[in-house]
Design an enzyme around this catalytic site. Structure first.
Site, mmCIF file in Angstrom:
data_model
loop_
_atom_site.group_PDB
_atom_site.id
_atom_site.type_symbol
_atom_site.label_atom_id
_atom_site.label_comp_id
_atom_site.label_asym_id
_atom_site.label_seq_id
_atom_site.Cartn_x
_atom_site.Cartn_y
_atom_site.Cartn_z
ATOM 1 N N LYS A 124 0.836 -1.215 0.000
ATOM 2 C CA LYS A 124 0.000 0.000 0.000
ATOM 3 C C LYS A 124 0.868 1.261 0.000
ATOM 4 C CE LYS A 124 -0.365 -0.155 5.068
ATOM 5 N NZ LYS A 124 -1.289 -0.506 6.182
ATOM 6 N N TYR A 183 14.729 31.377 7.990
ATOM 7 C CA TYR A 183 13.453 31.980 8.374
ATOM 8 C C TYR A 183 13.307 32.055 9.894
ATOM 9 C CZ TYR A 183 11.363 31.677 3.668
ATOM 10 O OH TYR A 183 11.055 31.833 2.348
HETATM 11 C C1 LIG Z 1 -0.807 -1.616 6.771
HETATM 12 C C2 LIG Z 1 -1.446 -2.847 7.258
HETATM 13 C C3 LIG Z 1 -0.690 -4.001 7.475
HETATM 14 C C4 LIG Z 1 0.820 -3.996 7.397
HETATM 15 O O1 LIG Z 1 1.272 -3.602 8.672
HETATM 16 P P1 LIG Z 1 2.827 -3.431 8.996
HETATM 17 O O2 LIG Z 1 2.879 -3.189 10.449
HETATM 18 O O3 LIG Z 1 3.242 -2.263 8.194
HETATM 19 O O4 LIG Z 1 3.476 -4.682 8.558
HETATM 20 C C5 LIG Z 1 -1.344 -5.165 7.852
HETATM 21 N N1 LIG Z 1 -2.674 -5.189 8.002
HETATM 22 C C6 LIG Z 1 -3.447 -4.099 7.812
HETATM 23 C C7 LIG Z 1 -4.910 -4.201 8.013
HETATM 24 C C8 LIG Z 1 -2.866 -2.897 7.432
HETATM 25 O O5 LIG Z 1 -3.622 -1.816 7.225
#
Ligand SMILES: *Cc1c(COP(=O)(O)O)cnc(C)c1O
Length: 391
Positions: A44, A265
């Site tokens: 993702k 800044y």
């Molecule tokens: C993002 C996600 C994962 C992966 O989790 P990590 O801790 O990054 O390995 C697994 N399950 C769900 C439902 C997620 O949203």
């Protein structure tokens, strides 16, 4: 594999992110050795900012067998890139294009009764029923679970869908001893048993993400969903994974200032002594957190140097120190902002500490303007032009 000479030239003149897919492959192997279950590569958010296609290939090379994503567009992107492995998408709204998901063999998570009802327009889908195991974020509540299993069993018997999985997610897996994990595991076991008692036969049971896979064997079941671990992040800090990113930028200008000069800044830093300042052409638009101003360090010619003054949208200032001589940093020299840490350079995890956040937020927040080079990338899979119609 090393980058091409042209890529190296570009790396010399632009802020550049090097993505090491060999690190991803090694991480998947390390994680795979910690569980007897299957490894789903969760790619993702552009594989946590590392590039979906390259990370997907590298994950398969390390032993992952399928993919997880958080919307159908990410799933279709994988199909368009030629990946034929199983893909599960969770987090879809009820009006997502489930018919297209069915047509392209994408599996979807069903987090409640309204989502189950929405699937009537997409016969043939393979689904994973999603139980809330303690997050109060996504998934069905225990109260809704029995009805969800019952209706899913009815739909399955009518040939509308097949329930191939049951999934949950632990809220505190980065704290292995936390009672919430024990409660989550117990609730998941109850949910699975309930589904089976109501006539469902899901082959995939998956609860653990990276941290639980590495630190809590009781959470493993038949599969782990691995996201952060692919790219070297282990919140449980139980195993040494390998960060896959190195961010470099050349010094675009070097100037000499006298003690008492205020910098950047808001004049948030004043030079305590005569010194030299180096300018990097990257800032918060590129994902360097402004909160790390006057806290962060970078690596210049094998020495750590502090970031001084405010990090601005496009610029970051480094105190190069007062020394002068042939070995001192010059305009054009390459600075390492962060990397795996092998040569003493800061890590993305240190940047996260300086910005009071998680490494996840640093790596997923890197901007589109950075020049990107992928090294260690396996050959690309053939693309399937028939899928280009997909939204
Ligand atoms: C993002 C996600 C994962 C992966 O989790 P990590 O801790 O990054 O390995 C697994 N399950 C769900 C439902 C997620 O949203």
């Amino acid at each position: 594999m090393t980058p091409s000479p042209a890529a190296v030239d570009a790396a010399g003149s632009l802020p550049t992110l090097v993505i090491d897919t060999a690190a991803v492959t090694a991480n998947v192997r390390t994680i795979g050795a910690a569980t007897s279950g299957e490894v789903m590569a969760v790619v993702k958010a552009d594989a946590f900012g590392h590039g979906t296609v390259a990370v997907a290939h590298a994950s398969l090379a390390g032993g992952a067998t399928r993919f997880g994503v958080t919307n159908l567009a990410e799933a279709f992107d994988l199909r368009m890139a030629g990946f034929t492995e199983r893909i599960l998408s969770w987090l879809n709204p009820t009006d997502a294009d489930f018919a297209a998901a069915a047509a392209h063999g994408i599996e979807v998570a069903v987090p409640g009764l309204s989502h189950l009802a929405a699937l009537r327009t997409a016969p043939g889908l393979r689904v994973h029923l999603q139980l809330d195991t303690g997050m109060a974020r996504d998934g069905a509540t225990p109260e809704e679970w029995v009805a969800l299993c019952r209706e899913a069993a009815t739909a399955e018997a009518a040939g509308l869908l097949s329930v191939v999985g049951v999934m949950g997610h632990l809220p505190c897996a980065d704290r292995p001893g936390d009672l919430a994990n024990e409660e989550g595991r117990a609730r998941f076991a109850w949910g699975l048993r309930t589904a089976q008692e109501l006539g469902l036969t899901p082959a995939d049971h998956h609860l653990a993400a990276t941290a639980a896979t590495l630190s809590d064997p009781a959470s493993h079941h038949s599969m782990s969903r691995i996201g952060a671990g692919l790219v070297g992040i282990d919140e449980s800090r139980s195993v040494r994974l390998r960060p896959a990113l190195t961010l470099t930028a050349p010094l675009v200008q070097v100037r000499r200032i006298t003690a008492g000069t205020s910098v950047g800044y808001g004049h948030s830093w004043e030079a305590p002594r005569d010194t030299r300042l180096g300018l990097l052409a990257l800032g918060y638009a590129d994902g360097l957190p402004r909160l790390a101003s006057n806290r962060a360090e970078v690596m210049v010619a094998h020495r750590r140097r502090p970031v001084v003054g405010r990090i601005s949208m496009d610029m970051t200032i480094v105190d190069l120190g007062p020394e002068d001589g042939p070995d001192e940093a010059q305009e054009g020299d390459l600075v390492t902002v962060f990397g795996p840490g092998d040569a003493g350079e800061p890590s993305a995890a240190e940047w996260a500490d300086w910005a009071e956040t998680l490494e996840h937020e640093i790596v997923t927040g890197l901007g589109p303007r950075l020049h990107r080079i992928t090294v260690g990338e396996p050959p690309a899979a053939p693309t399937r032009p028939t899928l280009t119609r997909i939204r």
